[in-house]
Design a protein around this motif. Sequence first.
Motif, PDB file in Angstrom:
ATOM      1  N   GLU A  78      92.704  55.468  90.949  1.00  0.00           N
ATOM      2  CA  GLU A  78      91.773  54.820  91.874  1.00  0.00           C
ATOM      3  C   GLU A  78      92.364  54.716  93.279  1.00  0.00           C
ATOM      4  O   GLU A  78      91.628  54.832  94.264  1.00  0.00           O
ATOM      5  CB  GLU A  78      91.372  53.441  91.354  1.00  0.00           C
ATOM      6  CG  GLU A  78      90.389  53.512  90.202  1.00  0.00           C
ATOM      7  CD  GLU A  78      89.869  52.163  89.768  1.00  0.00           C
ATOM      8  OE1 GLU A  78      88.670  52.084  89.457  1.00  0.00           O
ATOM      9  OE2 GLU A  78      90.654  51.184  89.743  1.00  0.00           O
ATOM     10  N   ASN A  84      91.781  58.248  94.599  1.00  0.00           N
ATOM     11  CA  ASN A  84      90.428  58.818  94.573  1.00  0.00           C
ATOM     12  C   ASN A  84      89.308  57.820  94.816  1.00  0.00           C
ATOM     13  O   ASN A  84      88.143  58.209  94.843  1.00  0.00           O
ATOM     14  CB  ASN A  84      90.194  59.489  93.215  1.00  0.00           C
ATOM     15  CG  ASN A  84      91.189  60.585  92.961  1.00  0.00           C
ATOM     16  OD1 ASN A  84      91.122  61.644  93.561  1.00  0.00           O
ATOM     17  ND2 ASN A  84      92.155  60.339  92.089  1.00  0.00           N
ATOM     18  N   GLY A  85      89.626  56.553  94.920  1.00  0.00           N
ATOM     19  CA  GLY A  85      88.591  55.532  95.073  1.00  0.00           C
ATOM     20  C   GLY A  85      88.215  54.957  93.720  1.00  0.00           C
ATOM     21  O   GLY A  85      88.546  55.504  92.665  1.00  0.00           O
ATOM     22  N   ALA A  86      87.540  53.847  93.776  1.00  0.00           N
ATOM     23  CA  ALA A  86      87.162  53.133  92.552  1.00  0.00           C
ATOM     24  C   ALA A  86      86.238  53.970  91.680  1.00  0.00           C
ATOM     25  O   ALA A  86      85.420  54.757  92.183  1.00  0.00           O
ATOM     26  CB  ALA A  86      86.478  51.820  92.907  1.00  0.00           C
ATOM     27  N   LEU A  87      86.402  53.802  90.372  1.00  0.00           N
ATOM     28  CA  LEU A  87      85.506  54.464  89.424  1.00  0.00           C
ATOM     29  C   LEU A  87      84.093  53.926  89.606  1.00  0.00           C
ATOM     30  O   LEU A  87      83.893  52.735  89.879  1.00  0.00           O
ATOM     31  CB  LEU A  87      85.971  54.214  87.988  1.00  0.00           C
ATOM     32  CG  LEU A  87      87.293  54.844  87.600  1.00  0.00           C
ATOM     33  CD1 LEU A  87      87.790  54.273  86.284  1.00  0.00           C
ATOM     34  CD2 LEU A  87      87.147  56.352  87.502  1.00  0.00           C
ATOM     35  N   THR A  88      83.104  54.799  89.433  1.00  0.00           N
ATOM     36  CA  THR A  88      81.711  54.377  89.529  1.00  0.00           C
ATOM     37  C   THR A  88      81.278  53.732  88.214  1.00  0.00           C
ATOM     38  O   THR A  88      81.943  53.897  87.176  1.00  0.00           O
ATOM     39  CB  THR A  88      80.789  55.578  89.815  1.00  0.00           C
ATOM     40  OG1 THR A  88      80.830  56.452  88.677  1.00  0.00           O
ATOM     41  CG2 THR A  88      81.201  56.320  91.072  1.00  0.00           C
ATOM     42  N   GLU A  89      80.174  53.039  88.235  1.00  0.00           N
ATOM     43  CA  GLU A  89      79.639  52.442  87.008  1.00  0.00           C
ATOM     44  C   GLU A  89      79.344  53.513  85.969  1.00  0.00           C
ATOM     45  O   GLU A  89      79.586  53.310  84.779  1.00  0.00           O
ATOM     46  CB  GLU A  89      78.379  51.613  87.309  1.00  0.00           C
ATOM     47  CG  GLU A  89      78.649  50.313  88.032  1.00  0.00           C
ATOM     48  CD  GLU A  89      79.525  49.369  87.223  1.00  0.00           C
ATOM     49  OE1 GLU A  89      79.330  49.253  85.988  1.00  0.00           O
ATOM     50  OE2 GLU A  89      80.441  48.769  87.817  1.00  0.00           O
ATOM     51  N   ASP A  90      78.823  54.654  86.396  1.00  0.00           N
ATOM     52  CA  ASP A  90      78.540  55.748  85.459  1.00  0.00           C
ATOM     53  C   ASP A  90      79.821  56.282  84.821  1.00  0.00           C
ATOM     54  O   ASP A  90      79.850  56.581  83.625  1.00  0.00           O
ATOM     55  CB  ASP A  90      77.801  56.887  86.153  1.00  0.00           C
ATOM     56  CG  ASP A  90      76.350  56.558  86.435  1.00  0.00           C
ATOM     57  OD1 ASP A  90      75.814  55.616  85.799  1.00  0.00           O
ATOM     58  OD2 ASP A  90      75.745  57.245  87.283  1.00  0.00           O
ATOM     59  N   GLU A  91      80.898  56.400  85.599  1.00  0.00           N
ATOM     60  CA  GLU A  91      82.175  56.872  85.059  1.00  0.00           C
ATOM     61  C   GLU A  91      82.739  55.869  84.052  1.00  0.00           C
ATOM     62  O   GLU A  91      83.245  56.254  83.000  1.00  0.00           O
ATOM     63  CB  GLU A  91      83.176  57.101  86.191  1.00  0.00           C
ATOM     64  CG  GLU A  91      82.832  58.308  87.049  1.00  0.00           C
ATOM     65  CD  GLU A  91      83.656  58.388  88.316  1.00  0.00           C
ATOM     66  OE1 GLU A  91      83.945  59.523  88.740  1.00  0.00           O
ATOM     67  OE2 GLU A  91      84.000  57.331  88.893  1.00  0.00           O
ATOM     68  N   LYS A 128      80.974  53.697  82.305  1.00  0.00           N
ATOM     69  CA  LYS A 128      80.100  53.742  81.121  1.00  0.00           C
ATOM     70  C   LYS A 128      80.452  54.944  80.241  1.00  0.00           C
ATOM     71  O   LYS A 128      80.540  54.825  79.015  1.00  0.00           O
ATOM     72  CB  LYS A 128      78.641  53.808  81.570  1.00  0.00           C
ATOM     73  CG  LYS A 128      77.648  53.753  80.437  1.00  0.00           C
ATOM     74  CD  LYS A 128      76.220  53.762  80.972  1.00  0.00           C
ATOM     75  CE  LYS A 128      75.231  53.753  79.840  1.00  0.00           C
ATOM     76  NZ  LYS A 128      73.843  53.765  80.325  1.00  0.00           N
TER      77      LYS A 128
END
Length: 72
Positions: free
Chosen positions: A41, A44-51, A53
């Motif tokens: 993270e 690459n930045g924070a994980l998305t909600e879809d990732e 899930k």
Amino acid sequence: VHERVVAAAAEEGLSISAWMTAAARRALLLRDGLAAVAEWEQENGALTEDEIKAARHRMTEQLRSSVGRRSA
């Protein structure tokens, strides 16, 4: 805690020492995994909600598969 450890070890047919070793191994794997996610993270930045899930779904499937193999 002691009573629960004794009971858990007995349920799994392990000595307390073997159960504690397995528990420590799981804790260290979890710790390493969380560190890897934090590092990813940062780069690459924070994980998305879809990732998140999708990862939860994969973990659930892996756990079900793992439990099925132990039962067989």
